[in-house]
Design an enzyme around this catalytic site. Structure first.
Site, short mmCIF file in Angstrom:
data_model
loop_
_atom_site.label_atom_id
_atom_site.label_comp_id
_atom_site.label_asym_id
_atom_site.label_seq_id
_atom_site.Cartn_x
_atom_site.Cartn_y
_atom_site.Cartn_z
N CYS A 1 0.01 4.92 3.32
CA CYS A 1 -1.16 4.13 2.96
C CYS A 1 -1.70 4.54 1.59
CB CYS A 1 -2.25 4.31 4.02
SG CYS A 1 -3.57 3.08 3.92
N ASP B 1 -8.01 8.78 13.30
CA ASP B 1 -8.28 9.43 12.03
C ASP B 1 -9.40 10.44 12.22
OD1 ASP B 1 -7.98 10.03 9.38
OD2 ASP B 1 -8.78 8.14 8.63
#
Length: 225
Positions: free
Chosen positions: A11, A135
């Site tokens: 990402c 996360d």
């Protein structure tokens, strides 16, 4: 012997060279951050340019944080094949309003505080998401380079269904991703800062090392009875 294969998302890509290097390394998906306050931010149009370099079967993912419907729509127009990722305070209704498949990020406190996060309830609340991305809760949104406690949750619980619905993220690096996969057994892993030379600038060698570490974890799991 059962063959185990963890999917890999890289990402925060901002450059053509990094997109190409991620593909060569073996990424299954690449993420573009459409959140203006991120150092890895790209515009919808820039994401479209970068995504146009992707070969078949490498999925572009657009990351949004508390974005307006208009901003999300611009991203979807620029990258029509994209999977969406919601990383802010979006409700289930907010996520579903775009009418597109999506990931929902769960921002889990680090350290002992992580056990206070009701991940089972969160996964149930966001049952419409294709996957829950795990996360660490840091200042800002994502790319903080911190991990949460991987032992804090019952990964085999049917409401989590880790091996088909969870994406492990947060502070992953080539040095720790093998351990993370062994503990959580996620469907996929997501890395950003752990393969960077600087914020928004990926390191090709780190990406190769990360993919190799994921495959080493897969090999270990495949050898298990």
């Amino acid at each position: 012997m059962n063959t185990h294969r963890t999917r890999i998302k890289i990402c925060g890509l901002t450059r053509e060279a990094d997109v190409d290097a991620a593909v060569r390394a073996g990424a299954d998906a690449v993420g573009f951050v459409l959140y203006e306050q991120s150092p890895r931010h790209v515009s919808a149009e820039r994401a479209g340019e970068l995504a146009s370099r992707l070969p078949p079967f490498v999925m572009p993912v657009l990351l949004f944080v508390n974005a307006s419907p208009e901003h999300i729509a611009r991203g979807c127009i620029a990258v029509p094949q994209a999977l969406l990722q919601f990383h802010g305070d979006e409700t289930p209704a907010d996520c579903q309003a775009a009418g597109r498949p999506y990931l929902r990020a769960a921002r889990i406190p680090t350290g002992s505080a992580g056990t206070g996060f009701d991940l089972l309830e969160y996964a149930t609340e966001h049952a419409a998401a294709q996957a829950i991305l795990l996360d660490a809760l840091v200042e800002g949104y994502g790319g903080g380079g911190q991990s949460f406690d991987w032992t804090a949750f019952p990964w085999s619980h049917p409401l989590l269904n880790a091996s088909s619905r969870l994406v492990l993220s947060g502070g992953l690096t080539p040095a720790n991703v093998t351990d993370g996969i062994s503990r959580v057994r996620p469907w996929a892993v997501d890395v950003s800062s752990g393969v960077e030379a600087a914020k928004g600038i990926k390191d090709p060698d780190k990406m190769l090392a990360f993919v190799a570490a994921v495959r080493a974890a897969d090999a270990q799991i495949s050898r298990l009875p």
